[in-house]
Design an enzyme around this catalytic site. Sequence first.
Site, PDB file in Angstrom:
ATOM      1  CG  ASP A   1     -23.115 -18.343 -48.695  1.00 48.49           C
ATOM      2  OD1 ASP A   1     -22.916 -19.283 -49.488  1.00 48.49           O
ATOM      3  OD2 ASP A   1     -24.241 -18.052 -48.249  1.00 48.49           O
TER       4      ASP A   1
ATOM      5  CG  HIS B   1     -25.133 -20.204 -52.206  1.00 52.82           C
ATOM      6  ND1 HIS B   1     -25.103 -19.209 -51.248  1.00 52.82           N
ATOM      7  CD2 HIS B   1     -26.204 -19.944 -52.993  1.00 52.82           C
ATOM      8  CE1 HIS B   1     -26.146 -18.397 -51.443  1.00 52.82           C
ATOM      9  NE2 HIS B   1     -26.819 -18.809 -52.494  1.00 52.82           N
TER      10      HIS B   1
ATOM     11  CD  GLU C   1     -28.683 -16.176 -54.322  1.00 54.64           C
ATOM     12  OE1 GLU C   1     -28.642 -17.207 -53.608  1.00 54.64           O
ATOM     13  OE2 GLU C   1     -29.653 -15.901 -55.049  1.00 54.64           O
TER      14      GLU C   1
ATOM     15  CG  ASN D   1     -29.423 -15.436 -59.278  1.00 56.81           C
ATOM     16  OD1 ASN D   1     -28.239 -15.142 -59.420  1.00 56.81           O
ATOM     17  ND2 ASN D   1     -29.962 -15.711 -58.094  1.00 56.81           N
TER      18      ASN D   1
ATOM     19  CD  GLU E   1     -32.207 -21.648 -56.863  1.00 59.75           C
ATOM     20  OE1 GLU E   1     -33.089 -22.473 -56.607  1.00 59.75           O
ATOM     21  OE2 GLU E   1     -31.382 -21.252 -56.030  1.00 59.75           O
TER      22      GLU E   1
END
Length: 316
Positions: free
Chosen positions: A239, A209, A237, A173, A132
Amino acid sequence: STGLSTAAKSAGKKYFGSATDNPELTNTAYVAELSNVADFSQLTAENSMKWDAIEPNQGQFTFSQGDQILQLAQKNGQLMRGHNCVWHEQLPSWVTNTQWTNATLTAALTNHITNLIGHYKGDMYSWDVVNEPFNEDGSLFSSVFTEFIGPAYIPIALKTARAADPSTKLYINEFNIEFTGAKATAMLNLVKQLKQEGVPVDGIGFQCHFIVGEVPTSFQSILQQFTALGVEVAITELDIRMTLPETTALLQQQQTDYQTVINACRSVANCVGVTVWDYTDEFSWIPGAFPGMGDACPFDSNFNKKPAYQGILNGW
Ligand code: XIL
């Protein structure tokens, strides 16, 4: 029968995986499905390889929790993604509260990475070396690292990681780079610059996300723009959360959304794999981080498959 990972591998991908966290590993039903390699052929430690867990005091390294997850992956024959080396969150207070100089923080940073990646040398498919790094407007996120080292913390971290384990893939990432905009452009420019300067970078991780009904339409095109620069990409990651309560319509849309995301990775040759940020609503981080939202995973709280599970299979 076909599972999430066997389907991914049939599509030419390296893995389909899940994040997991140490407290969950006491739940035998949870571990049984996590260890079902037809579904999951890769694990990521959700918290236990982060800086506060690995080096709580300067020079004091505690690998036991991370090792527990690696040992489970090795027992199951699963790949591991390392997460992460440098991030502005989940830092121990000795990192955030010290009056560093460029030289002293660079030494602390390189020592952390050398020990962390060195400890797991040969055991990791990839490492999220930098996590990030950007703001939404494409500027670098201000942290102790930018304050005392400056933008050079990124190439320093990557070079140190390469030296610590030449065989692991080095990733940056990030979230909100899954659609066209200032943040994705900044990441594209960073990859170009690092490559020009001969700094090792092997992959870009897309956290993904997402929110039900809001999967970005430019996602596949963005993945292609990155692989065109000579890096691999991965969904790291995944979801897809909804505003609670869950409805049949939301679950159906979530199935469609999972299929759309997986299809984007399937369609891009150098998208190497997909990781869900835990596979069950029982242990998802979403309700804690986004109050009023949840049910973001492909398995429900009782470890039963949701429509989203079929969406993933359909996407492969
Ligand atoms: C989250 C974990 O899931 C939580 O358990 C923890 O409390 C906070 O961090 N982006 C990342 C991950 O890169 O490390 C974060 O994981 C989720 C957002």
